[in-house]
Write a protein that holds these residues in place. Structure first.
Motif, PDB file in Angstrom:
ATOM      1  N   GLY A  95      53.209  50.585  37.149  1.00  0.00           N
ATOM      2  CA  GLY A  95      51.886  50.313  37.544  1.00  0.00           C
ATOM      3  C   GLY A  95      51.789  48.853  38.349  1.00  0.00           C
ATOM      4  N   GLN A  96      52.943  48.041  37.969  1.00  0.00           N
ATOM      5  CA  GLN A  96      53.018  46.527  38.681  1.00  0.00           C
ATOM      6  C   GLN A  96      53.814  46.731  40.032  1.00  0.00           C
ATOM      7  OE1 GLN A  96      51.616  43.635  37.118  1.00  0.00           O
ATOM      8  NE2 GLN A  96      50.506  45.408  35.869  1.00  0.00           N
ATOM      9  N   CYS A  97      54.443  47.888  40.406  1.00  0.00           N
ATOM     10  CA  CYS A  97      55.206  47.813  41.564  1.00  0.00           C
ATOM     11  C   CYS A  97      54.358  47.872  42.789  1.00  0.00           C
ATOM     12  CB  CYS A  97      56.214  48.975  41.302  1.00  0.00           C
ATOM     13  SG  CYS A  97      57.403  48.949  40.066  1.00  0.00           S
ATOM     14  N   ASN A  98      53.502  46.906  42.960  1.00  0.00           N
ATOM     15  CA  ASN A  98      52.924  46.962  44.286  1.00  0.00           C
ATOM     16  C   ASN A  98      52.636  45.434  44.682  1.00  0.00           C
ATOM     17  OD1 ASN A  98      50.086  45.595  43.304  1.00  0.00           O
ATOM     18  ND2 ASN A  98      50.361  47.158  41.893  1.00  0.00           N
ATOM     19  N   GLU A  99      52.545  45.288  45.975  1.00  0.00           N
ATOM     20  CA  GLU A  99      52.798  43.815  46.377  1.00  0.00           C
ATOM     21  C   GLU A  99      51.652  42.831  45.904  1.00  0.00           C
ATOM     22  OE1 GLU A  99      52.426  41.768  50.924  1.00  0.00           O
ATOM     23  OE2 GLU A  99      52.564  43.830  50.696  1.00  0.00           O
ATOM     24  N   ASP A 100      50.628  43.117  45.635  1.00  0.00           N
ATOM     25  CA  ASP A 100      49.600  42.140  44.904  1.00  0.00           C
ATOM     26  C   ASP A 100      49.922  41.917  43.607  1.00  0.00           C
ATOM     27  OD1 ASP A 100      48.080  42.336  47.225  1.00  0.00           O
ATOM     28  OD2 ASP A 100      46.596  43.551  46.342  1.00  0.00           O
ATOM     29  N   ALA A 101      50.303  42.760  42.736  1.00  0.00           N
ATOM     30  CA  ALA A 101      50.894  42.413  41.486  1.00  0.00           C
ATOM     31  C   ALA A 101      52.179  41.384  41.543  1.00  0.00           C
ATOM     32  CB  ALA A 101      51.068  43.762  40.717  1.00  0.00           C
ATOM     33  N   TYR A 102      52.841  42.048  42.395  1.00  0.00           N
ATOM     34  CA  TYR A 102      54.268  41.253  42.558  1.00  0.00           C
ATOM     35  C   TYR A 102      54.133  39.879  42.684  1.00  0.00           C
ATOM     36  CZ  TYR A 102      58.770  39.870  44.431  1.00  0.00           C
ATOM     37  OH  TYR A 102      60.042  39.341  44.586  1.00  0.00           O
ATOM     38  N   ASN A 103      53.561  39.735  43.844  1.00  0.00           N
ATOM     39  CA  ASN A 103      52.969  38.040  44.380  1.00  0.00           C
ATOM     40  C   ASN A 103      52.450  37.354  43.135  1.00  0.00           C
ATOM     41  OD1 ASN A 103      54.173  38.469  46.873  1.00  0.00           O
ATOM     42  ND2 ASN A 103      52.151  39.317  47.735  1.00  0.00           N
ATOM     43  N   LEU A 104      51.516  37.855  42.453  1.00  0.00           N
ATOM     44  CA  LEU A 104      50.756  37.242  41.138  1.00  0.00           C
ATOM     45  C   LEU A 104      51.868  36.975  40.260  1.00  0.00           C
ATOM     46  CD1 LEU A 104      48.174  36.354  39.868  1.00  0.00           C
ATOM     47  CD2 LEU A 104      47.733  38.590  38.945  1.00  0.00           C
ATOM     48  N   ASN A 105      52.486  37.833  39.739  1.00  0.00           N
ATOM     49  CA  ASN A 105      53.648  37.877  38.694  1.00  0.00           C
ATOM     50  C   ASN A 105      54.505  36.641  39.008  1.00  0.00           C
ATOM     51  OD1 ASN A 105      52.104  39.832  37.298  1.00  0.00           O
ATOM     52  ND2 ASN A 105      53.341  41.299  37.826  1.00  0.00           N
ATOM     53  N   LYS A 106      54.924  36.891  40.455  1.00  0.00           N
ATOM     54  CA  LYS A 106      56.171  35.881  40.746  1.00  0.00           C
ATOM     55  C   LYS A 106      55.712  34.431  40.494  1.00  0.00           C
ATOM     56  CE  LYS A 106      60.018  35.146  43.783  1.00  0.00           C
ATOM     57  NZ  LYS A 106      61.017  36.096  44.264  1.00  0.00           N
ATOM     58  N   ARG A 107      54.491  34.220  41.071  1.00  0.00           N
ATOM     59  CA  ARG A 107      53.616  32.773  40.990  1.00  0.00           C
ATOM     60  C   ARG A 107      53.709  32.418  39.680  1.00  0.00           C
ATOM     61  NH1 ARG A 107      50.429  34.784  45.384  1.00  0.00           N
ATOM     62  NH2 ARG A 107      48.976  35.417  43.977  1.00  0.00           N
ATOM     63  N   LYS A 108      53.294  33.294  38.601  1.00  0.00           N
ATOM     64  CA  LYS A 108      53.162  32.858  37.288  1.00  0.00           C
ATOM     65  C   LYS A 108      54.695  32.425  36.790  1.00  0.00           C
ATOM     66  CE  LYS A 108      49.503  35.988  36.027  1.00  0.00           C
ATOM     67  NZ  LYS A 108      49.189  37.258  35.083  1.00  0.00           N
ATOM     68  N   MET A 109      55.631  33.239  37.018  1.00  0.00           N
ATOM     69  CA  MET A 109      56.936  33.247  36.498  1.00  0.00           C
ATOM     70  C   MET A 109      57.738  31.981  37.045  1.00  0.00           C
ATOM     71  SD  MET A 109      58.243  37.171  36.603  1.00  0.00           S
ATOM     72  CE  MET A 109      59.987  36.876  36.224  1.00  0.00           C
ATOM     73  N   LEU A 110      57.253  31.653  38.561  1.00  0.00           N
ATOM     74  CA  LEU A 110      58.012  30.505  38.892  1.00  0.00           C
ATOM     75  C   LEU A 110      57.563  29.210  38.537  1.00  0.00           C
ATOM     76  CD1 LEU A 110      58.488  31.792  42.631  1.00  0.00           C
ATOM     77  CD2 LEU A 110      60.405  30.952  40.913  1.00  0.00           C
ATOM     78  N   SER A 111      56.314  29.224  38.188  1.00  0.00           N
ATOM     79  CA  SER A 111      55.559  27.988  37.705  1.00  0.00           C
ATOM     80  C   SER A 111      56.271  27.692  36.342  1.00  0.00           C
ATOM     81  CB  SER A 111      53.838  28.408  37.417  1.00  0.00           C
ATOM     82  OG  SER A 111      53.299  27.243  36.830  1.00  0.00           O
ATOM     83  N   ILE A 112      56.486  28.653  35.505  1.00  0.00           N
ATOM     84  CA  ILE A 112      57.155  28.472  34.164  1.00  0.00           C
ATOM     85  C   ILE A 112      58.404  27.992  34.327  1.00  0.00           C
ATOM     86  CG2 ILE A 112      57.722  29.425  32.092  1.00  0.00           C
ATOM     87  CD1 ILE A 112      55.606  31.416  32.475  1.00  0.00           C
TER      88      ILE A 112
END
Length: 419
Positions: A95-112
């Motif tokens: 359910g997370q394998c879409n562009e919007d979710a990927y971009n949001l999740n990546k931003r969170k992860m990269l911030s950490i």
């Protein structure tokens, strides 16, 4: 406050350090006879700040099916361990394998990850910590021209998130990793992350634990954590093999085992244990070895240099809590290190290991407050627990201290899953 940290891996020990540093009385509880004895013991050794990326991404389901068909498959599903929990977690991840979710999740992860990079640099300037630390970047090595030309979508995401990177030529790969000249026909180019680093997570955690002890942190090792006792929306004690232990606040840093402790409290942690394997080779010839980390894009295997050893990490197996060491799982790691760095390490005397990576469906860790008022989380970092360890620990300490965190903590807590 008196605070109990549950778990003595790199997340738990790092959390204990930042809490003790801010004036709390801290106790760390772990079932092992040493800190960093499980998942933190022999991971790939990458501090992959720029290489941070969610597993769940557009196109990944199809790619995963192709990977599983490869002879040296980077991802496997164990049919003997497949159950309802496994199926539910996989569906949530899909359910997370879409562009919007990927971009949001990546931003969170990269911030950490970026916060962890600066925090670790500050920590190593403050403390004497011997853990084979190198700051020479990571190269994602690409074996064929078609793949090199197809990485543009990844580059767009990196640019958007402000990650320093560079597509490098065949000659530049060799410039940064001279030993690759011995296998020049094996690759066409690469993607380099110059801010990435390497280090032995186990050695780091052992060294930091000594500083924690000097700061007054108490370690209760060889102590089983059985359950949390709760009443009126608070944890009142942790039930252990040495009895009930009480504190003002509790922080769960138990990786893949976090749901087993927390789920009975009435909310669910969607963390699944992804099994990872590694080989550790004694160094034979430095001239033939990597200087930092080389990630083989084709096989998803990382070859990382420590001072006198080479760590090779790869293969993700969906096998529930099975910690069996299957000899055939050595093959991808053995192939890649021998293919790219022949003669560098002693494969005949390599140490084979496996551990459980605590994966969330969106790949984002669970950090911060919970529906239980004095219970906090620092868990679910997947393959990036070492990379994110310092930023995550400092962040959860700030949250407990009611201080404004230096990075945005929105969307990191368990409340993103709690209805």
């Amino acid at each position: 406050m008196n605070i109990i940290v549950l778990g003595g891996g790199v997340a738990g020990v790092s959390t204990a350090w930042y809490l003790a540093k801010s004036g709390h009385e801290v106790t760390v509880i772990d079932r092992a006879n040493s800190v960093a004895d499980e998942t933190s013991f022999a991971n790939a050794g990458m501090l992959s700040y720029g290489y941070t990326s969610p597993w769940a991404a557009p196109g990944v389901p199809l790619k995963a099916m192709k990977w599983m068909m490869q002879d040296l498959a980077p991802i496997l599903v164990s049919s003997s361990s497949f159950n309802v929990q496994t199926a539910n977690w996989m569906l949530k991840m899909l359910g997370q394998c879409n562009e919007d979710a990927y971009n949001l999740n990546k931003r969170k992860m990269l911030s950490i990850s970026e916060y962890s990079r600066t925090t670790l640099n500050e920590l190593t300037n403050e403390l004497t910590l011997d853990f084979d630390h190198r700051s020479q970047g990571t190269i994602e090595l690409i074996r064929d021209e078609e793949k090199l030309q197809a990485i543009e979508p990844d580059l767009a995401s990196l640019r958007e998130c402000g990650v320093e990177h560079k597509v490098i030529s065949h000659a530049e790969c060799i410039q940064h990793e001279p030993a690759l000249a011995n296998v020049a026909e094996k690759f066409v180019g690469g993607l380099r992350f110059p801010q990435d680093a390497t280090g032995d997570c186990n050695k780091f955690t052992l060294a930091l634990a000594e500083h924690c002890r000097a700061a007054g942190v108490k370690f209760l090792l060889n102590t089983e954590i059985n359950s949390l006792e709760a009443s009126a929306g608070q944890v009142i004690a942790v039930n252990t093999s040495i009895g009930l232990l009480k504190a003002d606040a509790y922080v769960v840093c138990l990786g893949s085992y976090s749901p087993l402790l927390v789920n009975p409290l009435g909310f669910k942690l969607p963390i699944y244990p992804i099994k990872g394997y590694s080989l550790t080779l004694p160094l034979l010839d430095e001239s033939k070895a990597p200087q930092s980390t080389v990630m083989d894009e084709a096989y998803k295997v990382a070859v990382t240099r420590f001072d006198d050893r080479i760590r090779v990490g790869g293969t993700a197996e969906i096998a529930h809590f099975d910690l069996s060491l299957h000899e055939k799982r050595r093959k991808p790691a053995e192939f890649v290190v021998n293919d790219l760095f022949p003669g560098a390490g002693d494969l005949n005397n390599a140490t084979f290991w496996c551990g459980l990576r605590p994966m969330t469906p969106d790949s984002v860790p669970i950090i911060g407050k919970t529906p239980v008022s004095n219970l906090y989380m620092n868990t679910g970092h997947g393959t990036l627990g070492w990379t994110m360890s310092q930023g995550s620990a400092r962040l959860v300490a700030d949250i407990i201290n009611n201080q404004e965190p230096e990075i945005d903590s929105q969307g990191l807590s368990v409340f993103r899953y709690v209805k």
